[in-house]
Write a protein that holds these residues in place. Structure first.
Motif, PDB file in Angstrom:
ATOM      1  N   PHE A 150      30.061   6.125  12.058  1.00  0.00           N
ATOM      2  CA  PHE A 150      31.171   7.050  11.834  1.00  0.00           C
ATOM      3  C   PHE A 150      30.644   8.474  11.939  1.00  0.00           C
ATOM      4  N   ASP A 151      31.427   9.349  12.604  1.00  0.00           N
ATOM      5  CA  ASP A 151      30.886  10.672  12.906  1.00  0.00           C
ATOM      6  C   ASP A 151      31.220  11.745  11.886  1.00  0.00           C
ATOM      7  N   ALA A 152      31.969  11.415  10.831  1.00  0.00           N
ATOM      8  CA  ALA A 152      32.250  12.386   9.777  1.00  0.00           C
ATOM      9  C   ALA A 152      31.118  12.378   8.747  1.00  0.00           C
ATOM     10  N   LEU A 153      30.970  13.482   8.033  1.00  0.00           N
ATOM     11  CA  LEU A 153      29.901  13.623   7.050  1.00  0.00           C
ATOM     12  C   LEU A 153      30.473  13.824   5.650  1.00  0.00           C
ATOM     13  N   GLY A 154      29.848  13.180   4.662  1.00  0.00           N
ATOM     14  CA  GLY A 154      30.177  13.420   3.261  1.00  0.00           C
ATOM     15  C   GLY A 154      31.641  13.188   2.935  1.00  0.00           C
ATOM     16  N   ASP A 155      32.255  14.175   2.311  1.00  0.00           N
ATOM     17  CA  ASP A 155      33.649  14.044   1.882  1.00  0.00           C
ATOM     18  C   ASP A 155      34.616  13.988   3.063  1.00  0.00           C
ATOM     19  N   LYS A 174      27.189   2.290   9.846  1.00  0.00           N
ATOM     20  CA  LYS A 174      26.447   3.460   9.407  1.00  0.00           C
ATOM     21  C   LYS A 174      27.474   4.520   9.015  1.00  0.00           C
ATOM     22  N   VAL A 175      27.508   4.851   7.737  1.00  0.00           N
ATOM     23  CA  VAL A 175      28.511   5.761   7.199  1.00  0.00           C
ATOM     24  C   VAL A 175      27.796   6.874   6.438  1.00  0.00           C
ATOM     25  N   PHE A 176      28.124   8.113   6.746  1.00  0.00           N
ATOM     26  CA  PHE A 176      27.429   9.249   6.143  1.00  0.00           C
ATOM     27  C   PHE A 176      28.078   9.654   4.822  1.00  0.00           C
ATOM     28  N   GLN A 177      27.918   8.736   3.867  1.00  0.00           N
ATOM     29  CA  GLN A 177      28.410   8.916   2.507  1.00  0.00           C
ATOM     30  C   GLN A 177      27.538   8.048   1.607  1.00  0.00           C
ATOM     31  N   PRO A 213      24.131  12.133   3.089  1.00  0.00           N
ATOM     32  CA  PRO A 213      23.585  10.814   2.765  1.00  0.00           C
ATOM     33  C   PRO A 213      24.038   9.807   3.810  1.00  0.00           C
ATOM     34  N   LEU A 214      23.361   8.666   3.864  1.00  0.00           N
ATOM     35  CA  LEU A 214      23.678   7.646   4.863  1.00  0.00           C
ATOM     36  C   LEU A 214      23.700   6.274   4.213  1.00  0.00           C
ATOM     37  N   THR A 215      24.809   5.573   4.380  1.00  0.00           N
ATOM     38  CA  THR A 215      24.927   4.187   3.922  1.00  0.00           C
ATOM     39  C   THR A 215      24.733   3.248   5.101  1.00  0.00           C
ATOM     40  N   SER A 216      23.884   2.245   4.898  1.00  0.00           N
ATOM     41  CA  SER A 216      23.688   1.183   5.889  1.00  0.00           C
ATOM     42  C   SER A 216      24.261  -0.107   5.320  1.00  0.00           C
TER      43      SER A 216
END
Length: 218
Positions: free
Chosen positions: A43-48, A70-73, A206-209
């Motif tokens: 996903f290409d969005a970051l954080g909130d 892969k999510v940047f949260q 941050p990055l969630t896998s």
């Protein structure tokens, strides 16, 4: 940095020999072609800015084992969005960047260690061998224009705290800068974050896998 996620997925695909990323409304899909890593949705969005509904929708469409998200949260947030069958790494990764400049001189490994770099298919790899010939540290970088992705940076436990991680990173930084890359990008672990920050890298998100293992995987 605008376009940091696209820069990361593009360089990561080159680094790993994966298929070119396919653009999606919410980010990118990369086909990897491995048993435990068939493909990944990034996903290409970051954080909130991450869209919970989009993550839930994409995750809910996955039915085959070996697909990653892969999510940047933060994992504590993303974990609550995923249904049955998803394994979520409890430790967050970190999307990080650094301005690239060529060092005044190439770093040298400690006495007794052997360094070698080589480039194949646009990816430069570096090996640091221990005095007995075993692996001490390694890493690779994939420049893709104005950005370069640093990947698979490893220092073997028995050889840590000897500056080898810094040697690898600074050497690869010089390689990337020499190609004209202006910004370095990587996805780091909690264990590596301290090294990268000491070298001037900054956390962007941050990055969630998460990996789909199937509802019957236990």
């Amino acid at each position: 940095m605008d376009g940091v996620v696209q820069a990361w997925v593009t360089g990561w695909a080159v680094s790993r020999g994966a298929a070119a990323p396919e653009r999606e409304p919410w980010g990118f899909t990369i086909d990897v072609g491995q048993l435990a890593h068939v493909s990944r949705h990034v996903f290409d969005a970051l954080g909130d800015g991450v869209d919970e509904e989009a993550v839930r929708k994409v995750a809910g469409s996955v039915t085959g084992a070996g697909v990653w998200l892969k999510v940047f949260q933060d994992p504590e947030v993303v974990g609550g969005w995923l249904g049955e069958g998803w394994w979520v790494d409890p430790e967050p990764g970190f999307l990080m960047t650094v301005p690239l400049t060529a060092p005044a001189e190439r770093p040298a490994a400690p006495d007794g260690y052997r360094m070698r770099t080589w480039t194949v298919g646009g990816v430069t790899r570096m090996l640091v061998a221990a005095p007995d010939g075993s692996l001490a540290a390694r890493g690779q970088v994939a420049p893709t224009g104005v950005t370069a992705v640093f990947d698979q940076i490893v220092t073997v436990a028995a050889h840590r705290r000897r500056g080898l991680g810094s040697v690898v990173m600074r050497t690869l930084q010089a390689v990337a800068a020499a190609t004209g890359a202006e910004t370095g990008v990587l996805a780091g672990t909690p264990a590596g974050r301290g090294l990268y920050e000491s070298l001037g890298w900054h956390v962007q998100a941050p990055l969630t896998s998460a990996k789909f293992v199937g509802p019957d995987a236990g």
